[in-house]
Design an enzyme around this catalytic site. Structure first.
Site, PDB file in Angstrom:
ATOM      1  N   ASN A  23     -79.347 -34.444 -56.644  1.00  0.00           N
ATOM      2  CA  ASN A  23     -78.917 -34.174 -58.109  1.00  0.00           C
ATOM      3  C   ASN A  23     -77.551 -35.162 -58.299  1.00  0.00           C
ATOM      4  O   ASN A  23     -77.099 -35.291 -59.605  1.00  0.00           O
ATOM      5  CB  ASN A  23     -78.955 -32.830 -58.664  1.00  0.00           C
ATOM      6  N   CYS A 116     -92.392 -30.244 -67.907  1.00  0.00           N
ATOM      7  CA  CYS A 116     -92.506 -30.213 -66.383  1.00  0.00           C
ATOM      8  C   CYS A 116     -93.724 -29.435 -66.315  1.00  0.00           C
ATOM      9  O   CYS A 116     -94.294 -28.766 -67.046  1.00  0.00           O
ATOM     10  CB  CYS A 116     -91.397 -29.235 -66.072  1.00  0.00           C
ATOM     11  N   ARG A 121     -88.830 -28.823 -71.167  1.00  0.00           N
ATOM     12  CA  ARG A 121     -87.658 -29.019 -70.805  1.00  0.00           C
ATOM     13  C   ARG A 121     -86.900 -30.298 -71.979  1.00  0.00           C
ATOM     14  O   ARG A 121     -87.080 -31.368 -71.659  1.00  0.00           O
ATOM     15  CB  ARG A 121     -87.501 -29.755 -69.420  1.00  0.00           C
ATOM     16  N   ASP A 305     -82.602 -23.448 -59.168  1.00  0.00           N
ATOM     17  CA  ASP A 305     -83.113 -24.181 -57.978  1.00  0.00           C
ATOM     18  C   ASP A 305     -83.457 -23.547 -56.862  1.00  0.00           C
ATOM     19  O   ASP A 305     -84.085 -23.900 -55.973  1.00  0.00           O
ATOM     20  CB  ASP A 305     -82.347 -25.643 -57.949  1.00  0.00           C
ATOM     21  N   ARG A 397     -90.003 -35.299 -53.187  1.00  0.00           N
ATOM     22  CA  ARG A 397     -88.938 -35.834 -54.263  1.00  0.00           C
ATOM     23  C   ARG A 397     -87.359 -35.195 -53.761  1.00  0.00           C
ATOM     24  O   ARG A 397     -86.477 -35.677 -54.240  1.00  0.00           O
ATOM     25  CB  ARG A 397     -89.321 -35.276 -55.360  1.00  0.00           C
TER      26      ARG A 397
END
Ligand code: UD1
Length: 421
Positions: A23, A116, A121, A305, A397
């Site tokens: 991120n 998502c 989102r 997360d 990912r």
């Protein structure tokens, strides 16, 4: 489509090196648009999301090369100011190009990300923030179309703390005329790292690391190189892997324990023995994991997360726990899949109640999103028998070489390349 085949029940031990934060890279790459020239980002993990961001920048005309653990971007050759749906649908973080494009080039056409797999989102805060800075923004056929002459500094008060909106609006404000105040700014480490990097590029930002940012716009920024901070979610996932599998000591290297405080606190409550060094954390798993409630929150709270991974751990804990996600209230696609492995989890709104079981039982399960996939791998590592996790492209990912890293710790996990039905 690849799948993972896991023979569970193997205790983990050894060391594993944590990679750079996905991120952070996803914010630093668009930041290169602010200063035409060559930027080198290092400690960047080899991840599908980073390749996707690279392709998006290439399609805009930038030269991007990804070699080993670094990405070099020449942003001086940009000629197109659009992020098409084909890219944005693969990766929502594509929205990060919006702020830099409007600020530096006065125009942008960026596809709206949409939802998502697990829920809506929105990007309203990104759009409203840029409008307050003077950008004219219209929605046209699913695209955000933004125009501006020179942005003007202004006061922006976010009603929700948003990582993406803080990054996007801050990247725009650094080139605005005058001073911008951002209240209720996100203070996640990836944003703090981005803001510090913008300062290296020549931006003037006060209050970095606090929820009140004061940004004095400058006329131009210069290209700069950067080393990515360690990925706190990868680190947290490996700590939970160690805890869920039992066994001896697992040591994470090249991590930042300060970014893991909430996760470490919860692991200690669950009975894990942790030893923290300057850039290492060692974990010894308890014979029995205690049930521990978690409520996700913005940093420095427990990260959303890590919610799915924590639920996997609680599925084999001694007793009942409650996990509440206040950030993404619908992010529970992993729950029915974990239940297929024998977990006893009930869901009411954004609250999961987990009654720990002594053993999960291997089965075929389906990945639906990145962190849900991680929780299924963790459950598979703890389960009795064989677990097949389908559609692991979600995992690619956000986790580089996860199976190799787990194998190195003693897990029995293989990637199989085959068609699905
Ligand atoms: C980032 C992370 C993601 C993480 C999330 C929360 C990246 C690339 N992704 O996502 O992994 O799960 O932070 O830590 O860094 N919101 C609005 N309007 C907006 C923007 C956000 O209402 O315009 C809401 C969201 O619905 C959510 C909350 O704000 O409830 C936080 O979301 P945000 O911090 O923006 O997440 P992302 O930046 O998308």
């Amino acid at each position: 489509m690849d799948r993972f085949v896991i023979n569970g029940g193997k205790p983990l031990s050894g060391t594993v090196a944590i990679g750079g934060a996905k991120n952070a890279v996803l914010a630093f790459m668009p930041a290169t648009l602010l200063a035409p020239g060559v930027h080198r980002l290092s400690n960047t993990p080899s991840l599908r999301d980073i390749t996707t961001m690279g392709k998006l920048l290439e399609q805009m005309g930038c030269h991007v090369s990804q070699v080993n653990d670094s990405v070099t971007i020449d942003s001086s050759t940009i000629r197109d100011f659009a992020a098409p749906y084909e890219h944005v649908k693969k990766m929502r973080a594509s929205i990060y190009v919006l702020g830099p494009l409007v600020a530096r080039y006065g125009q942008a056409r960026v596809s709206l990300p949409g939802g998502c797999a697990w829920g809506p989102r929105p990007v309203n805060l990104h759009i409203e923030g840029l409008k307050v800075l003077g950008a004219e923004i219209d929605l046209d056929a699913g695209y955000i179309v933004a125009k501006a002459k020179r942005l003007e500094g202004a006061r922006i008060v976010f009603d929700t703390s948003s990582v993406g909106a803080t990054g996007n609006v801050a990247m725009a404000a650094v080139l605005a005329r005058g001073t911008t105040i951002i209240e209720n700014a996100a203070i996640e480490p990836e944003i703090t790292a981005l803001l510090n990097h913008l300062v290296t590029m020549g931006a003037k930002i006060h209050g970095i690391g606090s929820p009140r940012l004061e940004i004095e716009g400058v006329d131009a920024l210069a290209p700069a190189n950067a080393v990515m901070i360690p990925d706190r979610i990868e680190a947290g996932t490996f700590l939970v892997a160690a805890a869920i599998c039992g066994g001896k000591k697992v040591t994470l290297e090249r991590c930042n324990p300060a970014h893991l405080s909430a996760i470490l606190m919860k692991l200690r409550e669950a009975g894990a023995i942790l030893t923290v060094g300057p850039d290492t954390v060692s974990i010894e798993s308890p014979p029995t994991i205690r049930a521990v409630d978690v409520v996700t929150a913005v940093y420095p709270g427990f990260p959303t997360d890590m919610q799915a991974q924590w639920i996997a751990l609680m599925a084999v804990a001694d007793g009942q726990s409650v996990v509440t996600d206040t950030i993404y209230r619908d992010r529970f696609m992993h729950v029915p899949e974990l239940n297929r492995l024998g977990a006893r989890i009930t869901l009411t709104g954004n609250v999961a109640t987990i009654r720990g079981v002594s053993r999960l039982q291997g089965a075929k399960v389906m990945s639906t999103d990145l962190r849900a996939s991680a929780s299924l791998i963790l459950a598979g590592l703890a389960a009795h028998g064989t677990t097949e996790v389908l559609r692991v492209y979600h995992l690619d990912r956000g986790y580089a070489r996860i199976e190799q890293k787990l194998q190195q710790l003693g897990a029995d996990i293989e990637r199989e390349k085959r068609e699905e039905f």
